[in-house]
Design an enzyme around this catalytic site. Structure first.
Site, PDB file in Angstrom:
ATOM      1  N   GLY A 282      -7.953   9.495   9.370  1.00 13.72           N
ATOM      2  CA  GLY A 282      -8.313   9.572  10.780  1.00 13.72           C
ATOM      3  C   GLY A 282      -9.333  10.629  11.139  1.00 13.72           C
ATOM      4  O   GLY A 282      -9.660  10.808  12.320  1.00 13.72           O
TER       5      GLY A 282
ATOM      6  N   ALA B 208      -9.436   5.823   3.994  1.00 11.01           N
ATOM      7  CA  ALA B 208      -9.291   6.995   4.871  1.00 11.01           C
ATOM      8  C   ALA B 208     -10.577   7.813   4.964  1.00 11.01           C
ATOM      9  O   ALA B 208     -11.264   8.028   3.969  1.00 11.01           O
ATOM     10  CB  ALA B 208      -8.147   7.901   4.425  1.00 11.01           C
ATOM     11  N   GLY B 209     -10.868   8.243   6.172  1.00  7.54           N
ATOM     12  CA  GLY B 209     -11.974   9.159   6.419  1.00  7.54           C
ATOM     13  C   GLY B 209     -13.245   8.526   6.928  1.00  7.54           C
ATOM     14  O   GLY B 209     -14.153   9.232   7.380  1.00  7.54           O
TER      15      GLY B 209
ATOM     16  N   ASN C 121      -8.942   1.980   9.541  1.00  2.00           N
ATOM     17  CA  ASN C 121      -8.226   1.631  10.760  1.00  2.00           C
ATOM     18  C   ASN C 121      -8.790   2.390  11.952  1.00  2.00           C
ATOM     19  O   ASN C 121      -9.351   1.804  12.875  1.00  2.00           O
ATOM     20  CB  ASN C 121      -6.728   1.910  10.607  1.00  2.00           C
ATOM     21  CG  ASN C 121      -5.946   1.513  11.845  1.00  2.00           C
ATOM     22  OD1 ASN C 121      -5.718   0.327  12.083  1.00  2.00           O
ATOM     23  ND2 ASN C 121      -5.557   2.477  12.659  1.00  2.00           N
ATOM     24  N   THR C 122      -8.675   3.717  11.919  1.00  5.36           N
ATOM     25  CA  THR C 122      -9.071   4.531  13.067  1.00  5.36           C
ATOM     26  C   THR C 122     -10.528   4.345  13.444  1.00  5.36           C
ATOM     27  O   THR C 122     -10.875   4.319  14.628  1.00  5.36           O
ATOM     28  CB  THR C 122      -8.795   6.019  12.786  1.00  5.36           C
ATOM     29  OG1 THR C 122      -7.428   6.176  12.422  1.00  5.36           O
ATOM     30  CG2 THR C 122      -9.092   6.874  14.014  1.00  5.36           C
TER      31      THR C 122
ATOM     32  N   LYS D 130       0.890  -1.159   0.000  1.00  7.72           N
ATOM     33  CA  LYS D 130       0.000   0.000   0.000  1.00  7.72           C
ATOM     34  C   LYS D 130       0.928   1.209   0.000  1.00  7.72           C
ATOM     35  O   LYS D 130       1.591   1.493   0.996  1.00  7.72           O
ATOM     36  CB  LYS D 130      -0.905   0.017   1.222  1.00  7.72           C
ATOM     37  CG  LYS D 130      -1.797   1.266   1.272  1.00  7.72           C
ATOM     38  CD  LYS D 130      -2.459   1.447   2.621  1.00  7.72           C
ATOM     39  CE  LYS D 130      -3.111   2.817   2.687  1.00  7.72           C
ATOM     40  NZ  LYS D 130      -3.630   3.144   4.028  1.00  7.72           N
TER      41      LYS D 130
END
Length: 259
Positions: free
Chosen positions: A161, A187-188, A209-210, A100
């Site tokens: 994040g 992301a986001g 992830n977050t 990635k």
């Protein structure tokens, strides 16, 4: 419900949810969240893996590589050369020839440096890497990355994040329409509805992830994300009704007595 599969570089996956390894309160919570997510691919930052001394504890000690496909990432790299070196280091250490690819252009927003990203993609593709570049939600940049040999494109939904959800749905829709490789929204994402929307727009998968690791109950959120991705994909395949400005009665009134 049996989710349909998708393929990246000849490798087929049945789960369309990809998850990360950062920000968890403990390795035990991470392991349980991964299991609850149903994910088959897990991304891990090369710089967070102890690859110089395997006798010491490593993040890899908590990932069953017979069960999950590893996706090393070049998180924290700010130049093409730095990202290329990190990808090579991960491959030499036996992590994977998949990567990635992240080349960050701004420390505050963590937006990608798309010019450097294209440069690094071309180099790594020539060296035999399976490259999945993290990029902005720019259809032109995604097309150029595909032309450079990327095995998939990974446009952001919002800053890393941030939990803001999909900020430009139309761009994601356009990227999916013209892309000939898988599109993975990365992301986001903040909650399950964000993941469902990404899939409803036609994304092949979602990476997060977050949103899971930072939730009050990461294990429950991981399961919610799994179900949201499945629901969003099914809704996309089902085909939503068109939007209309005015009401349209669900029960027909034509032919009723007294009208």
């Amino acid at each position: 419900m049996t989710p349909d599969s998708f393929t990246i570089a000849g490798k087929t996956f049945t789960s369309r949810l990809l998850v990360g390894t950062g920000k968890y309160s403990s390795p035990a919570v991470m392991v349980k969240a991964h299991e609850a997510s149903g994910a088959e691919m897990i991304t891990v930052a090369v710089r967070r893996v102890n690859i110089s001394d395997r006798s010491k504890e490593s993040l890899l000690d908590y990932i069953d590589t017979s069960k999950y496909t590893l996706l090393p990432n070049t998180a924290g790299c700010y130049t093409a050369d730095e990202a290329i070196r990190t990808a090579r280091l991960g491959r030499e250490a036996g992590l994977s020839n998949w990567v990635k690819l992240e080349v960050i252009g701004d420390e505050r927003t963590l937006f990608p440096d798309n010019e450097a990203l294209l440069e690094a993609t071309r180099v790594l593709v020539r060296e035999g890497f399976v490259v999945l570049p993290y990029t902005t939600d720019d259809p032109v940049v995604c097309r150029k990355l595909e032309e450079a040999g990327a095995a998939a494109v990974m446009p952001l939904g919002a800053p890393i994040g941030s939990g803001l959800g999909i900020q430009n749905a139309n761009n994601i829709r356009i990227i999916r329409e013209f892309s000939r490789v898988p599109v993975i929204v990365d992301a986001g994402v903040g909650t399950a509805s964000d993941a469902a929307l990404a899939m409803e727009l036609g994304a092949d998968a979602v990476l997060m992830n977050t949103a899971i690791a930072g939730a009050q109950d990461p294990i429950a959120m991981a399961e919610a994300m799994k179900l949201a991705v499945q629901a969003g994909r099914l809704a996309y395949l089902a085909g939503r009704i068109p939007r209309k400005m005015y009401a349209n009665a669900s029960s027909p009134v034509e032919g009723l007595v007294g009208r």
